[in-house]
Design a protein around this motif. Structure first.
Motif, PDB file in Angstrom:
ATOM      1  N   ALA A 336      28.412 -18.132 -18.978  1.00 57.72           N
ATOM      2  CA  ALA A 336      27.897 -18.873 -20.132  1.00 57.72           C
ATOM      3  C   ALA A 336      27.328 -17.938 -21.197  1.00 57.72           C
ATOM      4  O   ALA A 336      26.240 -18.157 -21.728  1.00 57.72           O
ATOM      5  N   VAL A 337      28.060 -16.892 -21.513  1.00 58.44           N
ATOM      6  CA  VAL A 337      27.643 -15.968 -22.575  1.00 58.44           C
ATOM      7  C   VAL A 337      28.039 -16.598 -23.912  1.00 58.44           C
ATOM      8  O   VAL A 337      29.210 -16.925 -24.118  1.00 58.44           O
ATOM      9  N   ARG A 341      29.879 -10.806 -29.169  1.00 61.51           N
ATOM     10  CA  ARG A 341      29.317  -9.519 -29.614  1.00 61.51           C
ATOM     11  C   ARG A 341      28.204  -9.012 -28.704  1.00 61.51           C
ATOM     12  O   ARG A 341      27.876  -7.840 -28.719  1.00 61.51           O
ATOM     13  N   LEU A 342      27.622  -9.903 -27.884  1.00 63.22           N
ATOM     14  CA  LEU A 342      26.568  -9.477 -26.953  1.00 63.22           C
ATOM     15  C   LEU A 342      27.070  -8.390 -25.997  1.00 63.22           C
ATOM     16  O   LEU A 342      26.302  -7.546 -25.542  1.00 63.22           O
ATOM     17  N   PHE A 343      28.374  -8.416 -25.711  1.00 63.89           N
ATOM     18  CA  PHE A 343      28.926  -7.415 -24.783  1.00 63.89           C
ATOM     19  C   PHE A 343      28.820  -6.002 -25.352  1.00 63.89           C
ATOM     20  O   PHE A 343      28.818  -5.030 -24.609  1.00 63.89           O
ATOM     21  N   ARG A 349      18.106  -6.295 -22.705  1.00 64.29           N
ATOM     22  CA  ARG A 349      17.633  -7.622 -22.274  1.00 64.29           C
ATOM     23  C   ARG A 349      18.820  -8.498 -21.867  1.00 64.29           C
ATOM     24  O   ARG A 349      18.710  -9.346 -20.983  1.00 64.29           O
ATOM     25  N   PHE A 350      19.948  -8.275 -22.517  1.00 68.79           N
ATOM     26  CA  PHE A 350      21.171  -9.001 -22.132  1.00 68.79           C
ATOM     27  C   PHE A 350      21.787  -8.375 -20.875  1.00 68.79           C
ATOM     28  O   PHE A 350      22.035  -9.046 -19.872  1.00 68.79           O
ATOM     29  N   LEU A 351      21.979  -7.055 -20.932  1.00 72.40           N
ATOM     30  CA  LEU A 351      22.728  -6.387 -19.856  1.00 72.40           C
ATOM     31  C   LEU A 351      22.038  -6.512 -18.501  1.00 72.40           C
ATOM     32  O   LEU A 351      22.696  -6.629 -17.467  1.00 72.40           O
ATOM     33  N   ARG A 352      20.681  -6.506 -18.512  1.00 67.45           N
ATOM     34  CA  ARG A 352      19.948  -6.515 -17.243  1.00 67.45           C
ATOM     35  C   ARG A 352      20.057  -7.852 -16.499  1.00 67.45           C
ATOM     36  O   ARG A 352      19.649  -7.942 -15.342  1.00 67.45           O
TER      37      ARG A 352
END
Ligand code: DAH
Length: 355
Positions: A336-337, A341-343, A349-352
């Motif tokens: 559910a991303v 562009r978050l990748f 904070r996203f990657l963790r």
């Protein structure tokens, strides 16, 4: 005097045998054989003795000295060995223990983890992983894959072309727009039957909330004499269940791709609303349709096999299926991303949140 020598020998032998450490043994060596010790003194005095006594005393003293020296050497070797063993046992290092302080190991990026997860699924189904060049010839990217000369993806507005030495096939050089060119390269390398997947980066001139100029695909190709659409469907179903859960179904919809005939798009049943209740209309993921599009696929077009005819692929005899999926798309659906562009922002904070 001989008697005294005998006493010294008996006493020294008993002491040497009882010595518990190499340091203690060294003290005994000094005590019995050192410069001020009784036996060497006695030896030094032999010359002053009566001639009758001299031979016997000298021999006895010499023998005793030699015997004690040998005994000390032997006992020393024993003690050293014992002490070495003790030191080794005491200093034992477990090389498998983590370093202190523990080295920070980080984690896999969600895209890497997703790619590996998908690779594992297909490896379990008998596919082999191969990789190919990101800078590619038009021949492999479009021509051999049965693209019409006027196909829109060939446009300079859609695709990155690069300046490079001329392609032996006479065409231009570009950044591959999909992983499909490896279908051709792999078939050139390996006669049928073949079952491969091709993970890798691909490039398109696109940039917005749902497109990045570079993203990741995994291509699949299975060709043999009797590989059918049913095999494609079974393979995709196994994939969908492994990634999205055992309850999943898949659905194939007619579509068009230049290199497959027939072509289909595959949907997986929505895992968000399916389990919860039947109120699909409210589902934010499938928008109430109950289905999520996951990839493109189809039966390999005979023209594609014709392009590798000289490598053992006969369109009259061989057939198979191909598919291509976006790694980002699978990861976004599964986790559910909300924004592609978050990748690539590298915001911890996203990657963790993953891995
Ligand atoms: N190459 C296609 C693309 O990038 C994806 C694709 C569709 C690959 C169908 C396939 C296939 O192998 O059969 O959009």
């Amino acid at each position: 005097m001989i008697e005294r020598i005998g006493q010294i020998r008996a006493e020294a032998e008993a002491a040497i045998c009882a010595a518990g450490t190499t340091a203690g043994l060294e003290e005994l060596r000094v005590r019995y054989l050192g410069r001020k010790a009784e036996l060497p003194n006695l030896l030094r005095g032999v010359a002053e003795l009566d001639p009758q006594e001299r031979g016997a005393v000298g021999r006895a003293a010499n023998e005793t000295r030699q015997a004690l020296e040998t005994l000390i050497t032997d006992r020393g070797a024993q003690l050293e060995l014992g002490e070495l063993r003790e030191r080794l046992a005491g200093d034992r290092v477990d090389v498998t223990l983590p370093a202190t302080p523990p080295a920070p190991v980080g984690r896999l990026h969600l895209l890497t983890a997703t790619r590996r997860e998908i690779e594992d699924v297909f490896c379990g189904l008998g596919f082999t992983v191969v990789e190919g060049p990101e800078v590619e010839f038009v021949h492999y990217n479009f021509d051999a894959l049965n693209h019409d000369p006027a196909h829109p993806a060939r446009a300079r507005t859609d695709t990155f072309y690069v300046e490079a030495p001329a392609d032996p096939h006479g065409g231009e050089v570009l950044l591959r727009t999909h992983t499909s060119p490896m279908q051709i390269r792999a078939m050139e390398q390996q006669p049928p039957p073949i079952a491969i997947i091709v993970p890798g980066r691909v490039y398109r001139r696109d940039s917005d909330a749902t497109h990045t100029p570079q993203f990741h695909q995994i291509e699949g190709l299975a060709v043999g004499e009797d590989v059918t659409l049913a095999d494609l469907k079974g393979t995709l179903l196994a994939f969908a269940k492994a990634i999205f859960g055992d309850e999943r179904e898949i659905r194939l919809r007619p579509h068009f791709f230049p290199f497959t005939e027939p072509s289909v798009e595959a949907d997986v049943s929505c895992f968000m609303c399916a389990d919860a209740d039947a109120h699909a209309p409210r589902c934010p993921l499938c928008k109430g349709t109950g289905w999520l599009e996951i990839l493109g696929s189809g039966m390999v077009d005979p023209n594609v096999l014709g392009a590798v005819r000289e490598h053992g692929y006969d369109p009259e005899r061989h057939q198979g299926f191909a598919f291509g999926l976006g790694v980002e798309r699978i990861a976004m659906l599964k986790h559910a991303v909300p924004d592609l562009r978050l990748f690539y922002d590298n915001d911890l904070r996203f990657l963790r949140q993953f891995g």
